[in-house]
Scaffold this motif. Sequence first.
Motif, PDB file in Angstrom:
ATOM      1  N   ALA A  90       0.824  -1.205   0.000  1.00  0.00           N
ATOM      2  CA  ALA A  90       0.000   0.000   0.000  1.00  0.00           C
ATOM      3  C   ALA A  90       0.863   1.261   0.000  1.00  0.00           C
ATOM      4  N   VAL A  91       1.946   1.253   0.756  1.00  0.00           N
ATOM      5  CA  VAL A  91       2.864   2.404   0.775  1.00  0.00           C
ATOM      6  C   VAL A  91       3.514   2.580  -0.600  1.00  0.00           C
ATOM      7  N   ASN A  92       3.928   1.479  -1.219  1.00  0.00           N
ATOM      8  CA  ASN A  92       4.495   1.538  -2.573  1.00  0.00           C
ATOM      9  C   ASN A  92       3.481   2.142  -3.538  1.00  0.00           C
ATOM     10  N   ALA A  93       2.228   1.750  -3.435  1.00  0.00           N
ATOM     11  CA  ALA A  93       1.197   2.288  -4.315  1.00  0.00           C
ATOM     12  C   ALA A  93       1.040   3.793  -4.130  1.00  0.00           C
ATOM     13  N   ALA A  94       1.064   4.258  -2.892  1.00  0.00           N
ATOM     14  CA  ALA A  94       0.967   5.694  -2.637  1.00  0.00           C
ATOM     15  C   ALA A  94       2.095   6.433  -3.345  1.00  0.00           C
ATOM     16  N   ARG A  95       3.275   5.883  -3.284  1.00  0.00           N
ATOM     17  CA  ARG A  95       4.426   6.517  -3.943  1.00  0.00           C
ATOM     18  C   ARG A  95       4.302   6.453  -5.464  1.00  0.00           C
ATOM     19  N   GLN A  96       3.726   5.372  -5.971  1.00  0.00           N
ATOM     20  CA  GLN A  96       3.549   5.220  -7.418  1.00  0.00           C
ATOM     21  C   GLN A  96       2.573   6.249  -7.995  1.00  0.00           C
ATOM     22  N   VAL A  97       1.547   6.615  -7.230  1.00  0.00           N
ATOM     23  CA  VAL A  97       0.531   7.536  -7.752  1.00  0.00           C
ATOM     24  C   VAL A  97       0.692   8.967  -7.230  1.00  0.00           C
ATOM     25  N   ALA A  98       1.741   9.219  -6.487  1.00  0.00           N
ATOM     26  CA  ALA A  98       1.938  10.533  -5.869  1.00  0.00           C
ATOM     27  C   ALA A  98       1.892  11.675  -6.882  1.00  0.00           C
ATOM     28  N   GLU A  99       2.447  11.470  -8.055  1.00  0.00           N
ATOM     29  CA  GLU A  99       2.566  12.538  -9.054  1.00  0.00           C
ATOM     30  C   GLU A  99       1.274  12.823  -9.813  1.00  0.00           C
ATOM     31  N   PHE A 100       0.248  12.009  -9.659  1.00  0.00           N
ATOM     32  CA  PHE A 100      -0.962  12.165 -10.450  1.00  0.00           C
ATOM     33  C   PHE A 100      -1.864  13.305  -9.994  1.00  0.00           C
ATOM     34  N   ALA A 101      -1.696  13.764  -8.772  1.00  0.00           N
ATOM     35  CA  ALA A 101      -2.576  14.823  -8.272  1.00  0.00           C
ATOM     36  C   ALA A 101      -1.980  15.440  -7.017  1.00  0.00           C
ATOM     37  N   ASP A 102      -2.518  16.581  -6.671  1.00  0.00           N
ATOM     38  CA  ASP A 102      -2.279  17.147  -5.353  1.00  0.00           C
ATOM     39  C   ASP A 102      -3.324  16.484  -4.460  1.00  0.00           C
ATOM     40  N   TRP A 103      -2.931  15.392  -3.829  1.00  0.00           N
ATOM     41  CA  TRP A 103      -3.862  14.568  -3.052  1.00  0.00           C
ATOM     42  C   TRP A 103      -4.374  15.269  -1.804  1.00  0.00           C
ATOM     43  N   THR A 104      -3.809  16.432  -1.465  1.00  0.00           N
ATOM     44  CA  THR A 104      -4.303  17.165  -0.302  1.00  0.00           C
ATOM     45  C   THR A 104      -5.587  17.928  -0.641  1.00  0.00           C
ATOM     46  N   ARG A 105      -5.923  18.008  -1.917  1.00  0.00           N
ATOM     47  CA  ARG A 105      -7.159  18.679  -2.321  1.00  0.00           C
ATOM     48  C   ARG A 105      -8.371  17.837  -1.925  1.00  0.00           C
ATOM     49  N   PRO A 144     -10.674  18.440 -14.731  1.00  0.00           N
ATOM     50  CA  PRO A 144     -10.499  17.824 -16.050  1.00  0.00           C
ATOM     51  C   PRO A 144      -9.048  17.435 -16.340  1.00  0.00           C
ATOM     52  N   ASP A 145      -8.109  17.979 -15.599  1.00  0.00           N
ATOM     53  CA  ASP A 145      -6.693  17.650 -15.798  1.00  0.00           C
ATOM     54  C   ASP A 145      -6.248  16.423 -15.008  1.00  0.00           C
ATOM     55  N   PHE A 146      -7.114  15.912 -14.139  1.00  0.00           N
ATOM     56  CA  PHE A 146      -6.764  14.714 -13.378  1.00  0.00           C
ATOM     57  C   PHE A 146      -6.817  13.512 -14.312  1.00  0.00           C
ATOM     58  N   ASP A 147      -5.701  12.829 -14.451  1.00  0.00           N
ATOM     59  CA  ASP A 147      -5.571  11.693 -15.366  1.00  0.00           C
ATOM     60  C   ASP A 147      -6.018  10.413 -14.668  1.00  0.00           C
ATOM     61  N   LEU A 148      -7.321  10.206 -14.613  1.00  0.00           N
ATOM     62  CA  LEU A 148      -7.883   9.054 -13.922  1.00  0.00           C
ATOM     63  C   LEU A 148      -7.435   7.740 -14.573  1.00  0.00           C
ATOM     64  N   THR A 149      -7.404   7.718 -15.895  1.00  0.00           N
ATOM     65  CA  THR A 149      -6.960   6.510 -16.603  1.00  0.00           C
ATOM     66  C   THR A 149      -5.501   6.215 -16.287  1.00  0.00           C
ATOM     67  N   GLY A 150      -4.665   7.229 -16.280  1.00  0.00           N
ATOM     68  CA  GLY A 150      -3.257   7.047 -15.938  1.00  0.00           C
ATOM     69  C   GLY A 150      -3.076   6.550 -14.514  1.00  0.00           C
ATOM     70  N   TYR A 151      -3.885   7.085 -13.603  1.00  0.00           N
ATOM     71  CA  TYR A 151      -3.853   6.647 -12.201  1.00  0.00           C
ATOM     72  C   TYR A 151      -4.214   5.167 -12.115  1.00  0.00           C
ATOM     73  N   TYR A 152      -5.315   4.783 -12.734  1.00  0.00           N
ATOM     74  CA  TYR A 152      -5.736   3.366 -12.729  1.00  0.00           C
ATOM     75  C   TYR A 152      -4.656   2.476 -13.346  1.00  0.00           C
ATOM     76  N   ASP A 153      -4.154   2.888 -14.506  1.00  0.00           N
ATOM     77  CA  ASP A 153      -3.134   2.091 -15.194  1.00  0.00           C
ATOM     78  C   ASP A 153      -1.894   1.912 -14.324  1.00  0.00           C
ATOM     79  N   ARG A 154      -1.456   2.976 -13.671  1.00  0.00           N
ATOM     80  CA  ARG A 154      -0.266   2.895 -12.816  1.00  0.00           C
ATOM     81  C   ARG A 154      -0.498   1.916 -11.672  1.00  0.00           C
ATOM     82  N   LEU A 155      -1.662   2.013 -11.042  1.00  0.00           N
ATOM     83  CA  LEU A 155      -1.956   1.087  -9.949  1.00  0.00           C
ATOM     84  C   LEU A 155      -1.960  -0.362 -10.443  1.00  0.00           C
ATOM     85  N   MET A 156      -2.560  -0.594 -11.599  1.00  0.00           N
ATOM     86  CA  MET A 156      -2.675  -1.966 -12.104  1.00  0.00           C
ATOM     87  C   MET A 156      -1.336  -2.517 -12.604  1.00  0.00           C
ATOM     88  N   GLU A 157      -0.510  -1.667 -13.193  1.00  0.00           N
ATOM     89  CA  GLU A 157       0.759  -2.110 -13.775  1.00  0.00           C
ATOM     90  C   GLU A 157       1.902  -2.160 -12.759  1.00  0.00           C
TER      91      GLU A 157
END
Length: 113
Positions: free
Chosen positions: A67-82, A91-104
Amino acid sequence: MNASTYEVKARQSATPVLALAIEPVPGLHVYEQPEELRGPGDDSTHPWRLGHHSGFAMAAFASQDDAVNAARQVAEFADWTRPADELRADPDFDLTGYYDRLMEQTRGLLIAR
């Protein structure tokens, strides 16, 4: 990383529950699914959660390290503090990229909202 107490939410429960969590990435929490929120199936094999600070789980994992590794993998996809609503509406949030990163790049199970 120090653990703090945060509120977490689950679809099967309208009442938030407190859980001890760490914040490996600002705005993202890693915690073990509280016993009172566990259901049959994946909760027994994947009890660790990656969740947004709003309290909602995003993915489930077999271990805290995963789970910690996953957090680090998706850290760059958004300002998660929002707030979660802002992220969903961005509209700039790359949901597909986020999903793909988690799955891959992780061994997690997505939790759909």
